[in-house]
Design a protein around this motif. Structure first.
Motif, short mmCIF file in Angstrom:
data_model
loop_
_atom_site.label_atom_id
_atom_site.label_comp_id
_atom_site.label_asym_id
_atom_site.label_seq_id
_atom_site.Cartn_x
_atom_site.Cartn_y
_atom_site.Cartn_z
N TRP A 119 0.64 -1.07 0.10
CA TRP A 119 -0.08 -0.12 0.06
C TRP A 119 0.98 1.18 0.39
O TRP A 119 0.35 2.40 -0.58
N GLU A 120 2.11 1.13 0.67
CA GLU A 120 2.75 2.30 0.59
C GLU A 120 3.29 2.68 -0.72
O GLU A 120 3.57 4.08 -1.16
N ASP A 121 3.45 1.68 -1.66
CA ASP A 121 3.84 1.93 -3.00
C ASP A 121 2.72 2.73 -3.79
O ASP A 121 3.03 3.59 -4.75
N ILE A 122 1.48 2.33 -3.63
CA ILE A 122 0.38 3.02 -4.10
C ILE A 122 0.37 4.67 -3.72
O ILE A 122 0.36 5.48 -4.56
N MET A 123 0.54 4.95 -2.26
CA MET A 123 0.71 6.16 -1.84
C MET A 123 1.82 6.95 -2.44
O MET A 123 1.61 8.32 -2.76
N ASP A 124 3.01 6.36 -2.93
CA ASP A 124 4.08 6.96 -3.49
C ASP A 124 4.00 7.18 -4.90
O ASP A 124 4.87 7.86 -5.64
N THR A 125 2.76 6.42 -5.53
CA THR A 125 2.59 6.63 -7.08
C THR A 125 1.66 7.78 -7.54
O THR A 125 1.93 8.31 -8.66
N VAL A 126 0.57 7.75 -6.88
CA VAL A 126 -0.79 8.62 -7.29
C VAL A 126 -1.09 9.45 -6.25
O VAL A 126 -1.06 8.95 -5.14
N PRO A 127 -1.61 10.76 -6.25
CA PRO A 127 -2.36 11.34 -5.29
C PRO A 127 -3.74 10.51 -5.11
O PRO A 127 -4.19 9.86 -5.88
N ILE A 128 -4.37 10.69 -3.79
CA ILE A 128 -5.39 9.59 -3.40
C ILE A 128 -6.27 10.66 -2.91
O ILE A 128 -6.18 11.52 -1.99
N ALA A 129 -7.60 10.44 -3.37
CA ALA A 129 -8.73 11.43 -2.89
C ALA A 129 -9.84 10.28 -2.15
O ALA A 129 -10.14 9.33 -2.51
N VAL A 130 -10.01 10.51 -0.90
CA VAL A 130 -10.84 9.83 0.07
C VAL A 130 -12.19 10.41 -0.03
O VAL A 130 -12.01 11.71 0.45
N PHE A 131 -13.22 9.58 -0.05
CA PHE A 131 -14.72 10.25 -0.27
C PHE A 131 -15.62 9.81 1.10
O PHE A 131 -15.43 8.58 1.61
N ASN A 132 -16.20 10.70 1.66
CA ASN A 132 -16.96 10.23 2.89
C ASN A 132 -17.74 9.47 2.82
O ASN A 132 -18.58 9.25 1.75
N ARG A 133 -17.77 8.36 3.79
CA ARG A 133 -18.78 7.53 3.71
C ARG A 133 -19.41 7.15 5.22
O ARG A 133 -18.46 6.90 6.17
N PRO A 134 -20.64 7.74 5.48
CA PRO A 134 -21.15 7.59 6.85
C PRO A 134 -20.76 6.39 7.52
O PRO A 134 -20.96 5.05 6.98
N GLY A 135 -20.42 6.40 8.79
CA GLY A 135 -20.01 5.07 9.68
C GLY A 135 -18.44 4.79 9.43
O GLY A 135 -18.06 3.93 10.35
N TYR A 136 -17.89 5.46 8.56
CA TYR A 136 -16.45 5.30 8.59
C TYR A 136 -15.56 6.54 8.79
O TYR A 136 -14.28 6.44 8.75
N THR A 137 -16.10 7.61 8.76
CA THR A 137 -15.47 8.83 8.75
C THR A 137 -14.37 8.85 9.87
O THR A 137 -13.25 9.45 9.63
N TYR A 138 -14.84 8.65 11.17
CA TYR A 138 -14.01 8.95 12.20
C TYR A 138 -12.62 8.14 12.03
O TYR A 138 -11.66 8.55 12.21
N ARG A 139 -13.03 6.76 11.87
CA ARG A 139 -11.96 5.52 11.75
C ARG A 139 -10.92 6.01 10.66
O ARG A 139 -9.80 5.92 10.87
N ALA A 140 -11.49 6.76 9.53
CA ALA A 140 -10.67 6.81 8.33
C ALA A 140 -9.74 8.18 8.80
O ALA A 140 -8.55 8.00 8.49
N LEU A 141 -10.22 8.97 9.34
CA LEU A 141 -9.45 10.36 9.59
C LEU A 141 -8.67 10.27 10.78
O LEU A 141 -7.65 11.25 11.17
N ASN A 142 -8.77 9.15 11.70
CA ASN A 142 -8.10 9.01 12.85
C ASN A 142 -7.29 7.80 12.78
O ASN A 142 -6.72 7.20 13.89
N GLY A 143 -7.08 7.02 11.67
CA GLY A 143 -6.29 5.85 11.49
C GLY A 143 -5.07 6.01 11.19
O GLY A 143 -4.25 7.08 11.03
#
Length: 201
Positions: A119-143
């Motif tokens: 997964w770190e290679d993916i982060m280093d390859t392209v910009p990533i846009a993460v889209f809000n989804r109810p029920g996952y927002t807190y865990r995503a932004l604090n993970g």
């Protein structure tokens, strides 16, 4: 000729639904993309093949629901026989030298991102846009991903204006898009149809 800015939404699309389309339309509008490509995976390595629809049927469901001239359906993963994103992306970039890619994902995928192959290679390859989804927002932004790459996060303007140059930002970089909040999932749709089928039988 300027580079075409392309958003990549990968997934099983088992089946495709309005949530996929909503993310795509938001990406076109807010990230200044020229197109969004849905890469239908022949088999997600992190998902069981049990209950997985036929590839041709999932491609058909994706084509049926897009209904937009700037959303394209692609079987690239199947053509190169590579479902692992970290291995697929370099080949996609090599095959499309006039394109600048952005990886699109829901907040639920950011939560499980550490399970993805390299997964770190993916982060280093392209910009990533993460889209809000109810029920996952807190865990995503604090993970762990948000924490590790906190200095690489870009923030939209307070007035919600687009980030038209996001695709041209050198990775690693990511942005959280709060304007999407679709609760529907492919699993929910399959379970609904299964129950409906059982009720009618």
């Amino acid at each position: 000729m300027r580079l075409q800015k392309i958003g990549i939404l990968g997934g099983s699309f088992n089946p495709a639904h309005q949530g996929h389309r909503e993310i795509s339309l938001a990406a076109l509008r807010l990230l200044g993309l020229d197109e969004v490509w849905w890469l239908v995976s022949p088999q997600n390595p992190l998902k069981s093949s049990e209950g997985m629809g036929e590839f041709k049927d999932r491609m058909a469901s994706a084509k049926k629901i897009t209904k937009h001239p700037r959303i394209k359906i692609s079987a690239f993963e199947a053509r190169i026989n590579e479902p692992r994103t970290a291995k697929m992306l370099p080949k996609l970039i090599e095959s499309n030298p006039k394109c600048q890619f952005v990886w699109l994902m829901g907040a639920d995928n950011l939560v499980q991102f550490p399970k993805w192959y390299q997964w770190e290679d993916i982060m280093d390859t392209v910009p990533i846009a993460v889209f809000n989804r109810p029920g996952y927002t807190y865990r995503a932004l604090n993970g762990p991903i948000a924490h590790k790459y906190r200095k690489n996060r870009l923030f939209p303007a307070a007035d919600g204006k687009p980030i038209p140059q996001f695709a041209l930002t050198p990775p690693p970089c990511w942005v959280f898009v709060s304007q999407t909040a679709h609760k529907i999932s492919s699993t929910h749709i399959r379970n609904f149809h299964d129950k409906a089928g059982n009720t009618c039988s």
